[in-house]
Motif scaffolding. Structure first.
Motif, PDB file in Angstrom:
ATOM      1  N   MET A 181      15.403   9.961  17.684  1.00  0.00           N
ATOM      2  CA  MET A 181      14.485   9.934  16.546  1.00  0.00           C
ATOM      3  C   MET A 181      14.578   8.635  15.746  1.00  0.00           C
ATOM      4  SD  MET A 181      12.462  12.525  16.341  1.00  0.00           S
ATOM      5  CE  MET A 181      11.932  12.516  14.629  1.00  0.00           C
ATOM      6  N   ILE A 182      15.495   7.736  16.120  1.00  0.00           N
ATOM      7  CA  ILE A 182      15.634   6.485  15.361  1.00  0.00           C
ATOM      8  C   ILE A 182      14.352   5.656  15.386  1.00  0.00           C
ATOM      9  CG2 ILE A 182      16.835   4.261  15.292  1.00  0.00           C
ATOM     10  CD1 ILE A 182      19.395   5.726  16.067  1.00  0.00           C
ATOM     11  N   PRO A 183      13.677   5.470  16.558  1.00  0.00           N
ATOM     12  CA  PRO A 183      12.396   4.739  16.522  1.00  0.00           C
ATOM     13  C   PRO A 183      11.356   5.425  15.638  1.00  0.00           C
ATOM     14  CG  PRO A 183      13.225   4.914  18.773  1.00  0.00           C
ATOM     15  CD  PRO A 183      14.076   5.812  17.939  1.00  0.00           C
ATOM     16  N   ALA A 184      11.347   6.752  15.647  1.00  0.00           N
ATOM     17  CA  ALA A 184      10.412   7.482  14.791  1.00  0.00           C
ATOM     18  C   ALA A 184      10.733   7.242  13.318  1.00  0.00           C
ATOM     19  CB  ALA A 184      10.474   8.981  15.113  1.00  0.00           C
ATOM     20  N   MET A 185      12.028   7.196  12.986  1.00  0.00           N
ATOM     21  CA  MET A 185      12.423   6.905  11.608  1.00  0.00           C
ATOM     22  C   MET A 185      11.965   5.511  11.194  1.00  0.00           C
ATOM     23  SD  MET A 185      16.267   8.506  11.380  1.00  0.00           S
ATOM     24  CE  MET A 185      16.531   7.928   9.711  1.00  0.00           C
ATOM     25  N   LEU A 186      12.040   4.560  12.128  1.00  0.00           N
ATOM     26  CA  LEU A 186      11.574   3.206  11.821  1.00  0.00           C
ATOM     27  C   LEU A 186      10.063   3.186  11.562  1.00  0.00           C
ATOM     28  CD1 LEU A 186      13.658   1.147  14.416  1.00  0.00           C
ATOM     29  CD2 LEU A 186      14.038   1.334  11.953  1.00  0.00           C
ATOM     30  N   MET A 187       9.319   4.002  12.318  1.00  0.00           N
ATOM     31  CA  MET A 187       7.868   4.093  12.072  1.00  0.00           C
ATOM     32  C   MET A 187       7.598   4.767  10.734  1.00  0.00           C
ATOM     33  SD  MET A 187       5.890   4.712  15.691  1.00  0.00           S
ATOM     34  CE  MET A 187       4.329   4.559  14.837  1.00  0.00           C
ATOM     35  N   GLY A 188       8.392   5.794  10.408  1.00  0.00           N
ATOM     36  CA  GLY A 188       8.265   6.426   9.104  1.00  0.00           C
ATOM     37  C   GLY A 188       8.577   5.449   7.986  1.00  0.00           C
ATOM     38  N   ALA A 189       9.613   4.621   8.205  1.00  0.00           N
ATOM     39  CA  ALA A 189       9.967   3.598   7.218  1.00  0.00           C
ATOM     40  C   ALA A 189       8.834   2.578   7.073  1.00  0.00           C
ATOM     41  CB  ALA A 189      11.259   2.903   7.627  1.00  0.00           C
ATOM     42  N   GLY A 190       8.190   2.249   8.197  1.00  0.00           N
ATOM     43  CA  GLY A 190       7.044   1.345   8.143  1.00  0.00           C
ATOM     44  C   GLY A 190       5.903   1.926   7.322  1.00  0.00           C
ATOM     45  N   CYS A 191       5.671   3.219   7.479  1.00  0.00           N
ATOM     46  CA  CYS A 191       4.639   3.893   6.681  1.00  0.00           C
ATOM     47  C   CYS A 191       4.991   3.856   5.196  1.00  0.00           C
ATOM     48  CB  CYS A 191       4.480   5.343   7.135  1.00  0.00           C
ATOM     49  SG  CYS A 191       3.738   5.526   8.763  1.00  0.00           S
ATOM     50  N   LEU A 192       6.280   4.003   4.884  1.00  0.00           N
ATOM     51  CA  LEU A 192       6.710   3.963   3.484  1.00  0.00           C
ATOM     52  C   LEU A 192       6.512   2.568   2.896  1.00  0.00           C
ATOM     53  CD1 LEU A 192       8.066   5.204   1.008  1.00  0.00           C
ATOM     54  CD2 LEU A 192      10.280   4.563   2.004  1.00  0.00           C
ATOM     55  N   VAL A 193       6.870   1.537   3.664  1.00  0.00           N
ATOM     56  CA  VAL A 193       6.673   0.166   3.177  1.00  0.00           C
ATOM     57  C   VAL A 193       5.182  -0.111   2.978  1.00  0.00           C
ATOM     58  CG1 VAL A 193       6.914  -2.278   3.777  1.00  0.00           C
ATOM     59  CG2 VAL A 193       8.822  -0.698   4.179  1.00  0.00           C
ATOM     60  N   PHE A 194       4.340   0.396   3.884  1.00  0.00           N
ATOM     61  CA  PHE A 194       2.884   0.251   3.723  1.00  0.00           C
ATOM     62  C   PHE A 194       2.426   0.932   2.431  1.00  0.00           C
ATOM     63  CE2 PHE A 194      -1.408   1.992   4.277  1.00  0.00           C
ATOM     64  CZ  PHE A 194      -2.114   0.828   4.546  1.00  0.00           C
ATOM     65  N   THR A 195       2.961   2.131   2.180  1.00  0.00           N
ATOM     66  CA  THR A 195       2.643   2.845   0.937  1.00  0.00           C
ATOM     67  C   THR A 195       3.035   2.009  -0.275  1.00  0.00           C
ATOM     68  OG1 THR A 195       2.949   5.004   1.985  1.00  0.00           O
ATOM     69  CG2 THR A 195       3.142   4.918  -0.418  1.00  0.00           C
ATOM     70  N   ALA A 196       4.250   1.424  -0.219  1.00  0.00           N
ATOM     71  CA  ALA A 196       4.715   0.596  -1.330  1.00  0.00           C
ATOM     72  C   ALA A 196       3.816  -0.625  -1.531  1.00  0.00           C
ATOM     73  CB  ALA A 196       6.157   0.156  -1.072  1.00  0.00           C
ATOM     74  N   ILE A 197       3.330  -1.211  -0.424  1.00  0.00           N
ATOM     75  CA  ILE A 197       2.434  -2.367  -0.527  1.00  0.00           C
ATOM     76  C   ILE A 197       1.110  -1.982  -1.170  1.00  0.00           C
ATOM     77  CG2 ILE A 197       1.062  -3.998   0.842  1.00  0.00           C
ATOM     78  CD1 ILE A 197       3.423  -4.094   2.834  1.00  0.00           C
ATOM     79  N   VAL A 198       0.555  -0.838  -0.747  1.00  0.00           N
ATOM     80  CA  VAL A 198      -0.723  -0.382  -1.319  1.00  0.00           C
ATOM     81  C   VAL A 198      -0.574  -0.115  -2.819  1.00  0.00           C
ATOM     82  CG1 VAL A 198      -2.419   1.488  -1.314  1.00  0.00           C
ATOM     83  CG2 VAL A 198      -1.576   0.565   0.850  1.00  0.00           C
ATOM     84  N   LEU A 199       0.471   0.623  -3.183  1.00  0.00           N
ATOM     85  CA  LEU A 199       0.696   0.928  -4.598  1.00  0.00           C
ATOM     86  C   LEU A 199       1.003  -0.352  -5.379  1.00  0.00           C
ATOM     87  CD1 LEU A 199       2.890   4.175  -4.292  1.00  0.00           C
ATOM     88  CD2 LEU A 199       0.440   4.017  -4.757  1.00  0.00           C
ATOM     89  N   GLY A 200       1.770  -1.261  -4.738  1.00  0.00           N
ATOM     90  CA  GLY A 200       2.117  -2.512  -5.401  1.00  0.00           C
ATOM     91  C   GLY A 200       0.913  -3.408  -5.644  1.00  0.00           C
ATOM     92  N   GLN A 201      -0.013  -3.439  -4.691  1.00  0.00           N
ATOM     93  CA  GLN A 201      -1.226  -4.242  -4.873  1.00  0.00           C
ATOM     94  C   GLN A 201      -2.079  -3.703  -6.022  1.00  0.00           C
ATOM     95  OE1 GLN A 201      -2.833  -4.098  -0.872  1.00  0.00           O
ATOM     96  NE2 GLN A 201      -2.090  -6.161  -0.394  1.00  0.00           N
ATOM     97  N   LYS A 202      -2.119  -2.377  -6.148  1.00  0.00           N
ATOM     98  CA  LYS A 202      -2.863  -1.772  -7.269  1.00  0.00           C
ATOM     99  C   LYS A 202      -2.218  -2.145  -8.605  1.00  0.00           C
ATOM    100  CE  LYS A 202      -4.684   2.243  -4.763  1.00  0.00           C
ATOM    101  NZ  LYS A 202      -4.675   3.721  -4.641  1.00  0.00           N
ATOM    102  N   GLU A 203      -0.898  -2.105  -8.644  1.00  0.00           N
ATOM    103  CA  GLU A 203      -0.191  -2.454  -9.884  1.00  0.00           C
ATOM    104  C   GLU A 203      -0.315  -3.948 -10.184  1.00  0.00           C
ATOM    105  OE1 GLU A 203       2.076   0.096 -12.015  1.00  0.00           O
ATOM    106  OE2 GLU A 203       0.022   0.420 -11.357  1.00  0.00           O
ATOM    107  N   ARG A 204      -0.290  -4.767  -9.130  1.00  0.00           N
ATOM    108  CA  ARG A 204      -0.450  -6.216  -9.345  1.00  0.00           C
ATOM    109  C   ARG A 204      -1.838  -6.525  -9.893  1.00  0.00           C
ATOM    110  NH1 ARG A 204      -0.036 -10.086  -4.229  1.00  0.00           N
ATOM    111  NH2 ARG A 204       2.237 -10.060  -4.488  1.00  0.00           N
ATOM    112  N   ALA A 205      -2.857  -5.827  -9.359  1.00  0.00           N
ATOM    113  CA  ALA A 205      -4.224  -6.026  -9.852  1.00  0.00           C
ATOM    114  C   ALA A 205      -4.348  -5.579 -11.312  1.00  0.00           C
ATOM    115  CB  ALA A 205      -5.203  -5.253  -8.978  1.00  0.00           C
ATOM    116  N   ARG A 206      -3.601  -4.530 -11.675  1.00  0.00           N
ATOM    117  CA  ARG A 206      -3.676  -3.996 -13.050  1.00  0.00           C
ATOM    118  C   ARG A 206      -2.875  -4.840 -14.041  1.00  0.00           C
ATOM    119  NH1 ARG A 206      -0.873  -0.100 -16.223  1.00  0.00           N
ATOM    120  NH2 ARG A 206       0.699   0.175 -14.589  1.00  0.00           N
ATOM    121  N   LEU A 207      -1.695  -5.320 -13.615  1.00  0.00           N
ATOM    122  CA  LEU A 207      -0.778  -5.976 -14.543  1.00  0.00           C
ATOM    123  C   LEU A 207      -0.666  -7.478 -14.330  1.00  0.00           C
ATOM    124  CD1 LEU A 207       2.131  -3.377 -14.274  1.00  0.00           C
ATOM    125  CD2 LEU A 207       0.522  -3.588 -16.180  1.00  0.00           C
ATOM    126  N   GLY A 208      -0.936  -7.930 -13.092  1.00  0.00           N
ATOM    127  CA  GLY A 208      -0.657  -9.310 -12.744  1.00  0.00           C
ATOM    128  C   GLY A 208       0.832  -9.498 -12.504  1.00  0.00           C
TER     129      GLY A 208
END
Length: 438
Positions: free
Chosen positions: A177-204
């Motif tokens: 399951m380690i490769p699957a965990m890495l894909m899950g981690a990739g999804c989490l980093v993608f989530t953080a990027i999406v949320l971070g871009q929204k916050e960057r647009a709001r706050l700079g």
């Protein structure tokens, strides 16, 4: 009848807290009692509730002393240098802050204990989010999901339960399951990027000078008052004590409750030798302790009634009965998919010891091995940690000072996304099959 009653109770509870009709504390106590009475379970109702409270009592003790321990460490300034280093790296960029939150939390989560992870992550990042004006729900979402992904390590609860229930080796479940965990981690980093871009647009990108020492505390009070409690000369002693405590937690040297009780006693004695100062520090964290432990014991009533009335068993069996026979070769994927709602609506114990053996026995008739079913069963863990039946969730929302319903509404879709990342990784890398030919 019990199935309808059980699902209705959980749905009613979720509706009431998400719409803020009731607080989680009140809903956890009153909703299950009302539904138990509606189902005619008058006799033994008190015993069911007490059994549930007793079951969660060790968790309540652990959280009480772990909150006090990390509260003392935060007061003493153990995490100040860590926050400064993080600040130097992210330079006031909300996108970098969220990605850093995801990565650091996954590393901290390697110890397999969600409560410890939440306290360290909140200590490190909450002051930063507050100073930048970022949405704290984003931090709580990322931290919660990161813990869910890393929770499937061999020393984490779900994998150990699956191994015990199906009589297989936990390491054999985990390694594929380690490769699957890495894909899950990739999804989490993608989530953080999406949320971070929204916050960057709001706050700079916010330009910040270095934090003043006191402003980095999670506790209450002004910067000057926080400075009064700092113990910079005790940094190395506190660091050694904390690392020793975490090492003992990982190797299971003693019960976790005892470790935190001893750790707290040593921490407060070393940093604040005066009895008056000790009383002051305990009182300062009493509100956090009460907020969490009250919810834990209230959750005991909910889980006690859910189990004692037989609702959990009825819910599980009824869902299994609706699976058509032609779906048998897909049982590994079915297990992965149902692990999301099942572990959300019921405890890990109920799912892994009550439902999983039944699925595994049926799957064996189609040539799907218990190991493959066990691996598929941990896919839903990012969603599971959003469940109101998970005690550590109340600690997280209390530390971050966010509403439970707000957090669940914000994070649920991202938790499902992370679980599907685990599912895709499990299928692609062969941890379990999509379709098993007989």
């Amino acid at each position: 009848m019990l199935t309808i009653l059980g699902f209705s109770m959980v749905i009613c509870f979720m509706y009431l807290i998400m719409t803020k009709r009731l607080s989680a504390l009140i809903a956890l106590i009153l909703v299950p009692i009302i539904f138990a009475l509606l189902g005619g379970h008058y006799a033994g109702l008190g015993g069911m509730m007490l059994d549930g409270v007793k079951t969660l009592a060790p968790t309540g003790v652990m959280l009480t002393f772990s909150i006090l321990y990390f509260g003392i460490m935060i007061d003493a300034g153990l995490f100040d240098s860590l926050v400064r280093r993080i600040l130097a790296l992210v330079k006031g960029d909300p996108l970098k802050v969220l990605v850093g939150t995801a990565v650091l939390t996954m590393l901290v989560s390697l110890d397999g204990d969600s409560s410890t992870t939440y306290m360290i992550a909140c200590a490190a990042f909450l002051p930063l989010y507050q100073r930048l004006g970022m949405n704290v729900l984003g931090m709580v979402c990322v931290v919660n999901i990161a813990s869910g992904i890393m929770n499937i390590s061999p020393w984490g609860g779900p994998t150990a339960r699956a191994a015990a229930a199906l009589h297989v080796d936990a390491l054999e479940i985990f390694l594929p399951m380690i490769p699957a965990m890495l894909m899950g981690a990739g999804c989490l980093v993608f989530t953080a990027i999406v949320l971070g871009q929204k916050e960057r647009a709001r706050l700079g990108v916010v330009h910040l000078e270095d934090f003043h020492n006191g402003s980095m505390a999670l506790g209450n009070g002004s910067a000057e008052e926080c400075d009064r409690h700092r113990r910079p000369q005790m940094f190395w002693a506190n660091l050694i004590l904390t690392l020793t405590l975490i090492a003992c937690l990982v190797v299971g040297a003693m019960p976790i409750q005892v470790l935190f009780m001893v750790g707290f006693a040593l921490a407060i004695m070393i940093n604040y030798p005066s009895i008056e100062h000790q009383k002051e520090r305990i009182a300062a964290h009493a509100s956090n302790v009460l907020a969490v432990t009250a919810l834990i014991f209230a959750a005991g009533i909910f889980t006690g009634i859910l189990s004692g009335t037989g609702m959990v068993d009825a819910m599980a069996k009824s869902l299994l009965h609706v699976v058509p026979e032609s779906f048998g070769p897909f049982l590994a994927v079915f297990t992965a998919l149902v692990s999301m709602p099942f572990t959300f609506f019921m405890s890990n114990d109920a799912f892994y010891f009550g439902i999983l053996p039944v699925i595994a026995q049926t799957a064996a008739e189609y040539g799907i091995t218990p190991l493959e079913i066990a691996r598929a069963s941990v896919v839903g863990q990012p969603v599971h940690l959003l469940s109101p039946l998970v005690p550590s969730l109340y600690l997280l929302v209390a530390l971050a000072k966010v509403d439970l319903g707000d957090h669940q509404r914000f994070a649920l879709r991202w938790a499902v996304f992370a679980s599907f990342g685990l599912l895709a990784g499990g299928l692609i890398f062969g941890a379990f099959p999509l379709y098993q030919m007989q």
